[in-house]
Scaffold this motif. Sequence first.
Motif, PDB file in Angstrom:
ATOM      1  N   GLY A   1       6.537   4.377 -11.716  1.00 36.72           N
ATOM      2  CA  GLY A   1       6.895   3.251 -10.861  1.00 36.72           C
ATOM      3  C   GLY A   1       8.362   3.012 -10.661  1.00 36.72           C
ATOM      4  N   GLY A   2       9.205   3.428 -11.610  1.00 41.27           N
ATOM      5  CA  GLY A   2      10.627   3.165 -11.462  1.00 41.27           C
ATOM      6  C   GLY A   2      11.228   3.945 -10.304  1.00 41.27           C
ATOM      7  N   PRO A   3      12.147   3.317  -9.553  1.00 46.15           N
ATOM      8  CA  PRO A   3      12.715   1.969  -9.700  1.00 46.15           C
ATOM      9  C   PRO A   3      12.011   0.907  -8.876  1.00 46.15           C
ATOM     10  CG  PRO A   3      13.931   3.169  -8.039  1.00 46.15           C
ATOM     11  CD  PRO A   3      12.814   4.082  -8.485  1.00 46.15           C
ATOM     12  N   LEU A   4      10.737   1.114  -8.537  1.00 42.90           N
ATOM     13  CA  LEU A   4      10.068   0.219  -7.597  1.00 42.90           C
ATOM     14  C   LEU A   4       9.149  -0.792  -8.259  1.00 42.90           C
ATOM     15  CD1 LEU A   4       9.076   2.855  -4.866  1.00 42.90           C
ATOM     16  CD2 LEU A   4      11.168   1.484  -5.018  1.00 42.90           C
ATOM     17  N   LEU A   5       8.374  -0.356  -9.254  1.00 41.61           N
ATOM     18  CA  LEU A   5       7.369  -1.202  -9.875  1.00 41.61           C
ATOM     19  C   LEU A   5       7.307  -0.944 -11.374  1.00 41.61           C
ATOM     20  CD1 LEU A   5       4.377  -0.786  -7.364  1.00 41.61           C
ATOM     21  CD2 LEU A   5       5.736  -2.866  -7.696  1.00 41.61           C
ATOM     22  N   SER A   6       6.804  -1.920 -12.105  1.00 45.50           N
ATOM     23  CA  SER A   6       6.575  -1.747 -13.533  1.00 45.50           C
ATOM     24  C   SER A   6       5.313  -0.917 -13.754  1.00 45.50           C
ATOM     25  CB  SER A   6       6.417  -3.104 -14.213  1.00 45.50           C
ATOM     26  OG  SER A   6       5.235  -3.744 -13.753  1.00 45.50           O
ATOM     27  N   GLU A   7       5.175  -0.357 -14.929  1.00 44.43           N
ATOM     28  CA  GLU A   7       3.981   0.433 -15.233  1.00 44.43           C
ATOM     29  C   GLU A   7       2.697  -0.397 -15.160  1.00 44.43           C
ATOM     30  OE1 GLU A   7       4.021   3.004 -18.560  1.00 44.43           O
ATOM     31  OE2 GLU A   7       5.937   3.937 -18.058  1.00 44.43           O
ATOM     32  N   PRO A   8       2.688  -1.671 -15.632  1.00 46.14           N
ATOM     33  CA  PRO A   8       1.459  -2.468 -15.460  1.00 46.14           C
ATOM     34  C   PRO A   8       1.090  -2.646 -13.986  1.00 46.14           C
ATOM     35  CG  PRO A   8       2.831  -3.463 -17.150  1.00 46.14           C
ATOM     36  CD  PRO A   8       3.653  -2.371 -16.518  1.00 46.14           C
ATOM     37  N   SER A   9       2.072  -2.796 -13.121  1.00 46.14           N
ATOM     38  CA  SER A   9       1.776  -2.934 -11.699  1.00 46.14           C
ATOM     39  C   SER A   9       1.234  -1.636 -11.118  1.00 46.14           C
ATOM     40  CB  SER A   9       3.035  -3.365 -10.934  1.00 46.14           C
ATOM     41  OG  SER A   9       3.377  -4.698 -11.222  1.00 46.14           O
ATOM     42  N   ILE A  10       1.740  -0.501 -11.602  1.00 46.21           N
ATOM     43  CA  ILE A  10       1.193   0.784 -11.169  1.00 46.21           C
ATOM     44  C   ILE A  10      -0.263   0.897 -11.591  1.00 46.21           C
ATOM     45  CG2 ILE A  10       1.300   3.282 -11.548  1.00 46.21           C
ATOM     46  CD1 ILE A  10       3.427   2.378  -9.678  1.00 46.21           C
ATOM     47  N   GLY A  11      -0.568   0.446 -12.820  1.00 47.15           N
ATOM     48  CA  GLY A  11      -1.947   0.475 -13.281  1.00 47.15           C
ATOM     49  C   GLY A  11      -2.860  -0.355 -12.395  1.00 47.15           C
ATOM     50  N   GLU A  12      -2.403  -1.537 -11.997  1.00 41.24           N
ATOM     51  CA  GLU A  12      -3.200  -2.385 -11.107  1.00 41.24           C
ATOM     52  C   GLU A  12      -3.321  -1.762  -9.730  1.00 41.24           C
ATOM     53  OE1 GLU A  12      -5.583  -5.497  -9.979  1.00 41.24           O
ATOM     54  OE2 GLU A  12      -4.739  -5.212 -11.979  1.00 41.24           O
ATOM     55  N   LEU A  13      -2.242  -1.176  -9.248  1.00 39.89           N
ATOM     56  CA  LEU A  13      -2.226  -0.565  -7.919  1.00 39.89           C
ATOM     57  C   LEU A  13      -3.278   0.522  -7.801  1.00 39.89           C
ATOM     58  CD1 LEU A  13      -0.437  -0.593  -5.246  1.00 39.89           C
ATOM     59  CD2 LEU A  13       0.779   1.349  -6.268  1.00 39.89           C
ATOM     60  N   PHE A  14      -3.481   1.289  -8.873  1.00 36.17           N
ATOM     61  CA  PHE A  14      -4.374   2.442  -8.834  1.00 36.17           C
ATOM     62  C   PHE A  14      -5.775   2.157  -9.376  1.00 36.17           C
ATOM     63  CE2 PHE A  14      -0.550   5.564  -9.149  1.00 36.17           C
ATOM     64  CZ  PHE A  14      -0.317   5.397  -7.790  1.00 36.17           C
ATOM     65  N   SER A  15      -6.080   0.909  -9.707  1.00 33.82           N
ATOM     66  CA  SER A  15      -7.383   0.581 -10.282  1.00 33.82           C
ATOM     67  C   SER A  15      -8.403   0.292  -9.185  1.00 33.82           C
ATOM     68  CB  SER A  15      -7.272  -0.644 -11.188  1.00 33.82           C
ATOM     69  OG  SER A  15      -6.450  -0.371 -12.302  1.00 33.82           O
ATOM     70  N   PRO A  16      -9.676   0.748  -9.336  1.00 36.38           N
ATOM     71  CA  PRO A  16     -10.722   0.416  -8.362  1.00 36.38           C
ATOM     72  C   PRO A  16     -10.887  -1.089  -8.235  1.00 36.38           C
ATOM     73  CG  PRO A  16     -11.445   2.166  -9.834  1.00 36.38           C
ATOM     74  CD  PRO A  16     -10.156   1.644 -10.402  1.00 36.38           C
ATOM     75  N   GLN A  17     -11.141  -1.549  -7.001  1.00 37.65           N
ATOM     76  CA  GLN A  17     -11.104  -2.971  -6.728  1.00 37.65           C
ATOM     77  C   GLN A  17     -12.372  -3.551  -6.110  1.00 37.65           C
ATOM     78  OE1 GLN A  17      -8.319  -4.994  -7.305  1.00 37.65           O
ATOM     79  NE2 GLN A  17      -7.222  -3.282  -8.236  1.00 37.65           N
ATOM     80  N   LEU A  18     -13.273  -2.741  -5.590  1.00 37.64           N
ATOM     81  CA  LEU A  18     -14.339  -3.242  -4.726  1.00 37.64           C
ATOM     82  C   LEU A  18     -15.587  -3.677  -5.483  1.00 37.64           C
ATOM     83  CD1 LEU A  18     -14.209  -0.680  -1.773  1.00 37.64           C
ATOM     84  CD2 LEU A  18     -13.019  -2.871  -1.987  1.00 37.64           C
ATOM     85  N   GLY A  19     -16.281  -4.685  -4.906  1.00 35.82           N
ATOM     86  CA  GLY A  19     -17.575  -5.094  -5.390  1.00 35.82           C
ATOM     87  C   GLY A  19     -18.676  -4.207  -4.825  1.00 35.82           C
ATOM     88  N   VAL A  20     -19.924  -4.504  -5.193  1.00 31.08           N
ATOM     89  CA  VAL A  20     -21.052  -3.644  -4.848  1.00 31.08           C
ATOM     90  C   VAL A  20     -21.242  -3.531  -3.346  1.00 31.08           C
ATOM     91  CG1 VAL A  20     -23.549  -3.360  -5.048  1.00 31.08           C
ATOM     92  CG2 VAL A  20     -22.213  -4.113  -7.036  1.00 31.08           C
ATOM     93  N   SER A  21     -21.245  -4.656  -2.628  1.00 32.27           N
ATOM     94  CA  SER A  21     -21.499  -4.605  -1.185  1.00 32.27           C
ATOM     95  C   SER A  21     -20.378  -3.894  -0.445  1.00 32.27           C
ATOM     96  CB  SER A  21     -21.692  -6.017  -0.628  1.00 32.27           C
ATOM     97  OG  SER A  21     -20.548  -6.824  -0.864  1.00 32.27           O
ATOM     98  N   SER A  22     -19.150  -4.118  -0.861  1.00 37.36           N
ATOM     99  CA  SER A  22     -18.013  -3.445  -0.227  1.00 37.36           C
ATOM    100  C   SER A  22     -18.045  -1.951  -0.519  1.00 37.36           C
ATOM    101  CB  SER A  22     -16.696  -4.049  -0.710  1.00 37.36           C
ATOM    102  OG  SER A  22     -16.591  -5.407  -0.328  1.00 37.36           O
ATOM    103  N   MET A  23     -18.447  -1.582  -1.736  1.00 36.00           N
ATOM    104  CA  MET A  23     -18.551  -0.167  -2.094  1.00 36.00           C
ATOM    105  C   MET A  23     -19.564   0.550  -1.217  1.00 36.00           C
ATOM    106  SD  MET A  23     -16.817   1.163  -4.831  1.00 36.00           S
ATOM    107  CE  MET A  23     -17.967   2.129  -5.812  1.00 36.00           C
ATOM    108  N   ALA A  24     -20.691  -0.110  -0.935  1.00 35.85           N
ATOM    109  CA  ALA A  24     -21.722   0.511  -0.102  1.00 35.85           C
ATOM    110  C   ALA A  24     -21.200   0.770   1.305  1.00 35.85           C
ATOM    111  CB  ALA A  24     -22.953  -0.387  -0.059  1.00 35.85           C
ATOM    112  N   ALA A  25     -20.457  -0.176   1.862  1.00 35.74           N
ATOM    113  CA  ALA A  25     -19.903   0.009   3.207  1.00 35.74           C
ATOM    114  C   ALA A  25     -18.820   1.081   3.211  1.00 35.74           C
ATOM    115  CB  ALA A  25     -19.343  -1.317   3.720  1.00 35.74           C
TER     116      ALA A  25
END
Length: 423
Positions: A290-314
């Motif tokens: 992430g440097g010099p743009l983001l912290s490592e925790p923010s990189i972890g959040e950026l790359f983590s799956p985010q969708l719920g079941v209905s959104s995943m199906a679509a």
Amino acid sequence: MAELDRILRQYTDPHTGVIHGATFVAVDNKGNDIYRKSFGQRKVNSNNGPALTPDTVTWIASLTKLTTSVAAMQVVERGLIGLDDDVRKVIPQLQNLKVILGFEGEGDQDPEINVDAQKGGPILEDVKGPITLRQLLTHSSGFCYDLRHPLLVKYSEWIGRQENMFSGTIEGLYHPLVFQPGTSWQYGPGLDWVGQVIEKLTGMNYDEYQQINIWEPLGAKDTTFYPAKSGVTEGDIHELAFRAEGEGPQNLKAGSSPWKFACRDALGGAGLFSTANDYSKLLSALLTGGGPLLSEPSIGELFSPQLGVSSMAALREFVIGEGPEGGKAWLYTQSPEEWKDVMEISHCLCGLSNAEDVAGRRRKNTINWDGLPNLVWFIDRESGVAATLFTQTMPMDDPPLRQLVLDLETALYTILAENNSGK
């Protein structure tokens, strides 16, 4: 690297190739180049024209979205907004949004009657609940590109909208939602509205924000929403080629870009002009923590799956599309006969991610996205590699370009395997 050279030379050969120019860059997680070369010409059907280089300015279309995801995480890190905050509190214009359900009289109409001839107006309902920054970033907000959805096409005709997704204005991206926020998935202009959120929160034009907070820290000098202000002309950029349906793979024609060279608004979903050299600096920063743009925790959040079941199906419907002829499933399988059995795919805050390894290629949790003229990027943190392919060839998901992506990725991972085995 001879195999990568061979592939790119084959695809860009002026007599037998299928594209006029391509740049491929791959970097490792120590910030080193694995590969960085261009082949072919900047212009279509110009054997003696200027050669394409990694510094050729190119319209990167939806590769812009990654930069906006990074910018969004920056303002979240600074406490200016939360991922689950309602963005309508930042952009009052969005408070008036509705969800379009259909048109009056469509349910009872004679199937022989042209829908466009019906006089009934749109059926709209209020938005229930917030429209969050997280939803905008993951295409689960209800926004859909107007030219991709039949209800929005008809709505635009009904109210006489003059602007659309290619107008280069935020007004071209203001229209009803096609589902209630958080209940489904549709590819749309959510990231363009994220750019507007960042402008409101920081008081800066979005191009200025990106220059100061992304490109200057990376030492990247050729990326902007407004290339003409930097002295770049339309003749300087990578020319767009079109392959007509049913024509031979060598039959390319130069054509006008759907994107306006001089846009009014800095649109965070599709508006950037960049170079492969600049963009690879962004990929390298994200791959290396992430440097010099983001912290490592923010990189972890950026790359983590985010969708719920209905959104995943679509999302899965979007990925699979129409089997081998459509969708994005070709990225994740080389067995078209098993198309419906494509592995689980999710969406993080900046792109698609695959839940399993792809044999001989990317590992699980690789993040990727692409751009309309067949540009692509991916970040594979497990293998320690990121790469981007810069091209300007239409139509989207052009079969020869699909094969080029697969050939390059397979060759790249063969190189990584040989390096890991100590050869």
